[in-house]
Design a protein around this motif. Structure first.
Motif, PDB file in Angstrom:
ATOM      1  N   ASP A 183      38.605  26.333  37.421  1.00  0.00           N
ATOM      2  CA  ASP A 183      38.257  26.839  36.091  1.00  0.00           C
ATOM      3  C   ASP A 183      37.513  28.170  36.193  1.00  0.00           C
ATOM      4  O   ASP A 183      37.743  29.086  35.400  1.00  0.00           O
ATOM      5  N   ASP A 184      36.626  28.291  37.180  1.00  0.00           N
ATOM      6  CA  ASP A 184      35.895  29.548  37.370  1.00  0.00           C
ATOM      7  C   ASP A 184      36.855  30.685  37.723  1.00  0.00           C
ATOM      8  O   ASP A 184      36.771  31.772  37.164  1.00  0.00           O
ATOM      9  N   ILE A 185      37.767  30.418  38.644  1.00  0.00           N
ATOM     10  CA  ILE A 185      38.704  31.453  39.083  1.00  0.00           C
ATOM     11  C   ILE A 185      39.619  31.881  37.936  1.00  0.00           C
ATOM     12  O   ILE A 185      39.902  33.062  37.771  1.00  0.00           O
ATOM     13  N   LEU A 186      40.047  30.938  37.111  1.00  0.00           N
ATOM     14  CA  LEU A 186      40.920  31.276  35.990  1.00  0.00           C
ATOM     15  C   LEU A 186      40.215  32.143  34.950  1.00  0.00           C
ATOM     16  O   LEU A 186      40.870  32.809  34.154  1.00  0.00           O
ATOM     17  N   ARG A 187      38.891  32.174  34.953  1.00  0.00           N
ATOM     18  CA  ARG A 187      38.134  33.026  34.033  1.00  0.00           C
ATOM     19  C   ARG A 187      37.917  34.437  34.587  1.00  0.00           C
ATOM     20  O   ARG A 187      37.431  35.312  33.892  1.00  0.00           O
TER      21      ARG A 187
ATOM     22  N   ASP B  90      38.501  38.239  35.630  1.00  0.00           N
ATOM     23  CA  ASP B  90      39.338  39.293  35.071  1.00  0.00           C
ATOM     24  C   ASP B  90      40.311  39.789  36.154  1.00  0.00           C
ATOM     25  O   ASP B  90      40.198  39.432  37.323  1.00  0.00           O
ATOM     26  N   ASP B  91      41.274  40.598  35.740  1.00  0.00           N
ATOM     27  CA  ASP B  91      42.317  41.063  36.654  1.00  0.00           C
ATOM     28  C   ASP B  91      41.763  41.833  37.845  1.00  0.00           C
ATOM     29  O   ASP B  91      42.241  41.694  38.966  1.00  0.00           O
ATOM     30  N   ASP B  92      40.735  42.658  37.604  1.00  0.00           N
ATOM     31  CA  ASP B  92      40.155  43.434  38.702  1.00  0.00           C
ATOM     32  C   ASP B  92      39.579  42.520  39.775  1.00  0.00           C
ATOM     33  O   ASP B  92      39.738  42.774  40.967  1.00  0.00           O
ATOM     34  N   ARG B  93      38.917  41.460  39.363  1.00  0.00           N
ATOM     35  CA  ARG B  93      38.335  40.552  40.354  1.00  0.00           C
ATOM     36  C   ARG B  93      39.441  39.791  41.083  1.00  0.00           C
ATOM     37  O   ARG B  93      39.365  39.591  42.289  1.00  0.00           O
ATOM     38  N   LEU B  94      40.473  39.364  40.362  1.00  0.00           N
ATOM     39  CA  LEU B  94      41.586  38.669  41.013  1.00  0.00           C
ATOM     40  C   LEU B  94      42.256  39.566  42.048  1.00  0.00           C
ATOM     41  O   LEU B  94      42.631  39.114  43.121  1.00  0.00           O
ATOM     42  N   GLU B  95      42.396  40.852  41.716  1.00  0.00           N
ATOM     43  CA  GLU B  95      43.010  41.789  42.657  1.00  0.00           C
ATOM     44  C   GLU B  95      42.096  42.085  43.835  1.00  0.00           C
ATOM     45  O   GLU B  95      42.552  42.337  44.934  1.00  0.00           O
ATOM     46  N   GLY B  96      40.782  42.060  43.603  1.00  0.00           N
ATOM     47  CA  GLY B  96      39.848  42.451  44.652  1.00  0.00           C
ATOM     48  C   GLY B  96      39.434  41.345  45.588  1.00  0.00           C
ATOM     49  O   GLY B  96      39.027  41.591  46.721  1.00  0.00           O
ATOM     50  N   VAL B  97      39.526  40.098  45.152  1.00  0.00           N
ATOM     51  CA  VAL B  97      39.083  38.959  45.969  1.00  0.00           C
ATOM     52  C   VAL B  97      40.299  38.096  46.267  1.00  0.00           C
ATOM     53  O   VAL B  97      40.817  37.441  45.380  1.00  0.00           O
ATOM     54  N   HIS B  98      40.740  38.115  47.495  1.00  0.00           N
ATOM     55  CA  HIS B  98      41.955  37.372  47.840  1.00  0.00           C
ATOM     56  C   HIS B  98      41.650  36.052  48.528  1.00  0.00           C
ATOM     57  O   HIS B  98      42.552  35.280  48.800  1.00  0.00           O
ATOM     58  N   ASP B  99      40.385  35.768  48.787  1.00  0.00           N
ATOM     59  CA  ASP B  99      40.032  34.552  49.511  1.00  0.00           C
ATOM     60  C   ASP B  99      40.136  33.287  48.676  1.00  0.00           C
ATOM     61  O   ASP B  99      40.089  32.189  49.213  1.00  0.00           O
ATOM     62  N   TYR B 100      40.249  33.405  47.365  1.00  0.00           N
ATOM     63  CA  TYR B 100      40.245  32.213  46.521  1.00  0.00           C
ATOM     64  C   TYR B 100      41.418  31.289  46.827  1.00  0.00           C
ATOM     65  O   TYR B 100      41.311  30.080  46.623  1.00  0.00           O
ATOM     66  N   ILE B 101      42.527  31.807  47.339  1.00  0.00           N
ATOM     67  CA  ILE B 101      43.645  30.939  47.705  1.00  0.00           C
ATOM     68  C   ILE B 101      43.190  29.962  48.792  1.00  0.00           C
ATOM     69  O   ILE B 101      43.474  28.771  48.738  1.00  0.00           O
ATOM     70  N   GLN B 102      42.460  30.488  49.787  1.00  0.00           N
ATOM     71  CA  GLN B 102      41.962  29.618  50.852  1.00  0.00           C
ATOM     72  C   GLN B 102      40.892  28.665  50.330  1.00  0.00           C
ATOM     73  O   GLN B 102      40.754  27.559  50.817  1.00  0.00           O
TER      74      GLN B 102
ATOM     75  N   LEU C 158      50.168  34.715  40.046  1.00  0.00           N
ATOM     76  CA  LEU C 158      50.830  35.329  38.899  1.00  0.00           C
ATOM     77  C   LEU C 158      50.505  34.457  37.702  1.00  0.00           C
ATOM     78  O   LEU C 158      50.834  33.266  37.689  1.00  0.00           O
ATOM     79  N   LEU C 159      49.851  35.048  36.726  1.00  0.00           N
ATOM     80  CA  LEU C 159      49.368  34.293  35.574  1.00  0.00           C
ATOM     81  C   LEU C 159      50.028  34.792  34.303  1.00  0.00           C
ATOM     82  O   LEU C 159      50.303  35.983  34.156  1.00  0.00           O
ATOM     83  N   THR C 160      50.246  33.870  33.365  1.00  0.00           N
ATOM     84  CA  THR C 160      50.727  34.250  32.043  1.00  0.00           C
ATOM     85  C   THR C 160      49.543  34.863  31.283  1.00  0.00           C
ATOM     86  O   THR C 160      48.387  34.729  31.709  1.00  0.00           O
ATOM     87  N   PRO C 161      49.814  35.523  30.148  1.00  0.00           N
ATOM     88  CA  PRO C 161      48.691  36.083  29.378  1.00  0.00           C
ATOM     89  C   PRO C 161      47.654  35.036  28.969  1.00  0.00           C
ATOM     90  O   PRO C 161      46.482  35.345  28.837  1.00  0.00           O
ATOM     91  N   ASP C 162      48.091  33.789  28.814  1.00  0.00           N
ATOM     92  CA  ASP C 162      47.120  32.739  28.479  1.00  0.00           C
ATOM     93  C   ASP C 162      46.582  32.031  29.725  1.00  0.00           C
ATOM     94  O   ASP C 162      46.055  30.943  29.657  1.00  0.00           O
ATOM     95  N   ARG C 163      46.739  32.699  30.898  1.00  0.00           N
ATOM     96  CA  ARG C 163      46.114  32.308  32.165  1.00  0.00           C
ATOM     97  C   ARG C 163      46.720  31.073  32.820  1.00  0.00           C
ATOM     98  O   ARG C 163      46.080  30.415  33.618  1.00  0.00           O
ATOM     99  N   LYS C 164      47.979  30.773  32.536  1.00  0.00           N
ATOM    100  CA  LYS C 164      48.653  29.672  33.226  1.00  0.00           C
ATOM    101  C   LYS C 164      49.309  30.213  34.485  1.00  0.00           C
ATOM    102  O   LYS C 164      49.939  31.273  34.472  1.00  0.00           O
ATOM    103  N   LEU C 165      49.198  29.476  35.563  1.00  0.00           N
ATOM    104  CA  LEU C 165      49.784  29.881  36.830  1.00  0.00           C
ATOM    105  C   LEU C 165      51.294  29.697  36.781  1.00  0.00           C
ATOM    106  O   LEU C 165      51.790  28.618  36.488  1.00  0.00           O
TER     107      LEU C 165
END
Length: 170
Positions: A3-7, A9-21, A38-45
Protein backbone atom coordinates in the motif's frame (compact mmCIF):
# COMPACT_ATOMS: atom_id res chain seq x y z
CA UNK A 1 4.39 -2.24 2.37
CA UNK A 2 2.53 -2.69 -0.93
CA UNK A 3 0.00 0.00 0.00
CA UNK A 4 2.87 2.39 0.78
CA UNK A 5 4.61 1.68 -2.53
CA UNK A 6 1.38 2.16 -4.50
CA UNK A 7 1.12 5.68 -3.01
CA UNK A 8 4.57 6.66 -4.33
CA UNK A 9 4.65 9.25 -7.08
CA UNK A 10 6.18 8.43 -10.48
CA UNK A 11 9.51 10.09 -9.67
CA UNK A 12 9.99 7.92 -6.61
CA UNK A 13 8.97 4.76 -8.49
CA UNK A 14 11.52 5.60 -11.19
CA UNK A 15 14.23 6.46 -8.68
CA UNK A 16 13.91 3.55 -6.25
CA UNK A 17 14.15 0.15 -7.89
CA UNK A 18 14.71 -1.94 -4.77
CA UNK A 19 11.01 -2.23 -3.93
CA UNK A 20 10.69 -5.27 -6.22
CA UNK A 21 13.15 -7.12 -3.98
CA UNK A 22 11.31 -5.85 -0.89
CA UNK A 23 8.02 -7.23 -2.18
CA UNK A 24 9.40 -10.45 -3.66
CA UNK A 25 12.56 -11.35 -1.70
CA UNK A 26 14.71 -14.10 -3.19
CA UNK A 27 16.83 -16.57 -1.26
CA UNK A 28 19.50 -16.51 -3.97
CA UNK A 29 20.63 -13.61 -6.17
CA UNK A 30 18.72 -13.27 -9.41
CA UNK A 31 20.07 -12.35 -12.84
CA UNK A 32 16.84 -10.42 -13.41
CA UNK A 33 16.90 -6.68 -13.01
CA UNK A 34 13.34 -5.66 -12.24
CA UNK A 35 13.16 -2.07 -13.39
CA UNK A 36 9.67 -0.76 -12.77
CA UNK A 37 6.05 -1.71 -12.31
CA UNK A 38 3.58 -0.69 -14.99
CA UNK A 39 0.57 0.88 -13.35
CA UNK A 40 -2.78 2.06 -14.66
CA UNK A 41 -3.78 5.67 -13.89
CA UNK A 42 -5.75 4.35 -10.92
CA UNK A 43 -2.56 2.59 -9.68
CA UNK A 44 -3.43 -1.02 -10.56
CA UNK A 45 -0.49 -3.20 -11.50
CA UNK A 46 -0.70 -4.39 -15.11
CA UNK A 47 2.89 -5.47 -15.61
CA UNK A 48 6.50 -5.47 -14.56
CA UNK A 49 9.39 -4.35 -16.73
CA UNK A 50 12.54 -6.42 -16.20
CA UNK A 51 15.78 -7.19 -17.97
CA UNK A 52 17.92 -10.27 -18.43
CA UNK A 53 20.05 -10.15 -21.56
CA UNK A 54 17.38 -7.91 -23.08
CA UNK A 55 14.27 -6.06 -21.85
CA UNK A 56 10.99 -7.84 -21.18
CA UNK A 57 7.61 -6.92 -19.79
CA UNK A 58 5.49 -9.43 -17.92
CA UNK A 59 1.88 -8.32 -18.17
CA UNK A 60 -0.17 -9.48 -15.20
CA UNK A 61 -3.50 -9.04 -16.97
CA UNK A 62 -4.58 -11.82 -19.36
CA UNK A 63 -6.23 -9.46 -21.86
CA UNK A 64 -3.11 -7.30 -22.00
CA UNK A 65 -0.92 -10.39 -22.51
CA UNK A 66 -3.13 -11.43 -25.44
CA UNK A 67 -2.93 -7.92 -26.88
CA UNK A 68 0.87 -7.74 -26.74
CA UNK A 69 1.12 -11.28 -28.12
CA UNK A 70 -0.76 -10.09 -31.22
CA UNK A 71 1.52 -7.05 -31.48
CA UNK A 72 4.60 -9.29 -31.19
CA UNK A 73 3.26 -11.43 -34.02
CA UNK A 74 2.81 -8.34 -36.22
CA UNK A 75 6.22 -6.87 -35.21
CA UNK A 76 8.41 -9.93 -34.55
CA UNK A 77 11.82 -8.25 -34.86
CA UNK A 78 11.37 -5.62 -32.16
CA UNK A 79 10.82 -5.40 -28.43
CA UNK A 80 7.26 -4.10 -28.15
CA UNK A 81 5.49 -2.70 -25.15
CA UNK A 82 2.51 -0.60 -24.28
CA UNK A 83 3.65 2.98 -23.82
CA UNK A 84 0.21 4.49 -23.15
CA UNK A 85 -3.47 3.85 -23.72
CA UNK A 86 -6.87 5.49 -23.55
CA UNK A 87 -8.95 5.14 -20.39
CA UNK A 88 -11.43 2.87 -22.15
CA UNK A 89 -8.49 0.71 -23.38
CA UNK A 90 -9.71 0.90 -26.97
CA UNK A 91 -6.61 2.72 -28.22
CA UNK A 92 -3.00 1.93 -27.31
CA UNK A 93 0.34 3.52 -28.08
CA UNK A 94 2.89 0.79 -28.74
CA UNK A 95 6.63 1.47 -28.59
CA UNK A 96 8.78 -0.84 -30.71
CA UNK A 97 12.59 -0.93 -30.87
CA UNK A 98 15.54 -3.23 -31.35
CA UNK A 99 19.31 -3.05 -31.40
CA UNK A 100 19.23 -1.90 -35.03
CA UNK A 101 15.86 -0.15 -35.18
CA UNK A 102 15.22 3.14 -33.42
CA UNK A 103 12.06 3.50 -31.39
CA UNK A 104 8.95 3.52 -33.52
CA UNK A 105 5.56 4.40 -32.11
CA UNK A 106 2.37 2.77 -33.32
CA UNK A 107 -1.29 3.41 -32.64
CA UNK A 108 -3.18 0.18 -31.97
CA UNK A 109 -6.95 -0.17 -32.18
CA UNK A 110 -7.67 -3.74 -31.05
CA UNK A 111 -11.36 -3.60 -32.02
CA UNK A 112 -10.43 -3.05 -35.68
CA UNK A 113 -7.12 -4.99 -35.55
CA UNK A 114 -5.37 -1.87 -36.86
CA UNK A 115 -1.75 -1.07 -36.05
CA UNK A 116 -0.73 2.26 -37.59
CA UNK A 117 2.78 3.71 -37.49
CA UNK A 118 2.89 7.17 -35.88
CA UNK A 119 6.58 8.05 -36.15
CA UNK A 120 10.11 6.74 -35.82
CA UNK A 121 12.84 8.36 -33.77
CA UNK A 122 15.95 8.96 -35.88
CA UNK A 123 14.41 7.98 -39.24
CA UNK A 124 17.73 8.84 -40.91
CA UNK A 125 19.38 5.75 -39.35
CA UNK A 126 19.57 2.81 -41.73
CA UNK A 127 19.04 -0.45 -39.77
CA UNK A 128 21.19 -2.33 -42.32
CA UNK A 129 24.15 -0.09 -41.46
CA UNK A 130 23.94 -0.76 -37.70
CA UNK A 131 25.73 -3.63 -35.98
CA UNK A 132 23.69 -6.24 -34.16
CA UNK A 133 24.11 -6.37 -30.42
CA UNK A 134 25.27 -9.71 -29.00
CA UNK A 135 24.65 -10.66 -25.37
CA UNK A 136 27.87 -11.85 -23.71
CA UNK A 137 29.17 -12.74 -20.25
CA UNK A 138 32.71 -12.62 -18.98
CA UNK A 139 34.36 -13.50 -15.68
CA UNK A 140 35.73 -10.84 -13.40
CA UNK A 141 38.96 -11.46 -11.50
CA UNK A 142 36.93 -12.75 -8.54
CA UNK A 143 35.07 -15.24 -10.76
CA UNK A 144 31.76 -13.36 -10.84
CA UNK A 145 29.99 -13.61 -14.21
CA UNK A 146 29.37 -10.14 -15.62
CA UNK A 147 26.76 -9.68 -18.36
CA UNK A 148 27.43 -7.31 -21.22
CA UNK A 149 26.79 -6.56 -24.85
CA UNK A 150 29.13 -6.62 -27.79
CA UNK A 151 28.36 -4.67 -30.93
CA UNK A 152 30.74 -4.91 -33.86
CA UNK A 153 30.50 -2.87 -37.07
CA UNK A 154 28.54 -4.48 -39.89
CA UNK A 155 30.72 -6.80 -41.95
CA UNK A 156 33.63 -6.78 -39.47
CA UNK A 157 34.66 -9.76 -37.33
CA UNK A 158 34.60 -8.98 -33.61
CA UNK A 159 38.33 -9.52 -33.19
CA UNK A 160 41.13 -7.11 -32.26
CA UNK A 161 38.89 -4.06 -32.52
CA UNK A 162 39.13 -0.88 -30.45
CA UNK A 163 36.95 -1.10 -27.34
CA UNK A 164 34.42 1.41 -26.10
CA UNK A 165 33.07 0.68 -22.62
CA UNK A 166 29.74 2.24 -21.69
CA UNK A 167 29.00 1.35 -18.02
CA UNK A 168 25.45 1.94 -16.85
CA UNK A 169 22.90 0.94 -14.27
CA UNK A 170 24.83 1.54 -11.09
Amino acid sequence: LLDDILRWDDDRLEGVHDYIQWLFPLETPSRFNAAAPLLTPDRKLIGIWYETDRPFVYYTDEDTRALIKAVNKALPDTFNYISDYSQDRKTFVIRAASDVEAQTFYLLSPDSNRLARIRTAYPELDPKALGRMQSITYKARDGVEIPGYLTAPVGIRAEKLPLIVMPHGG
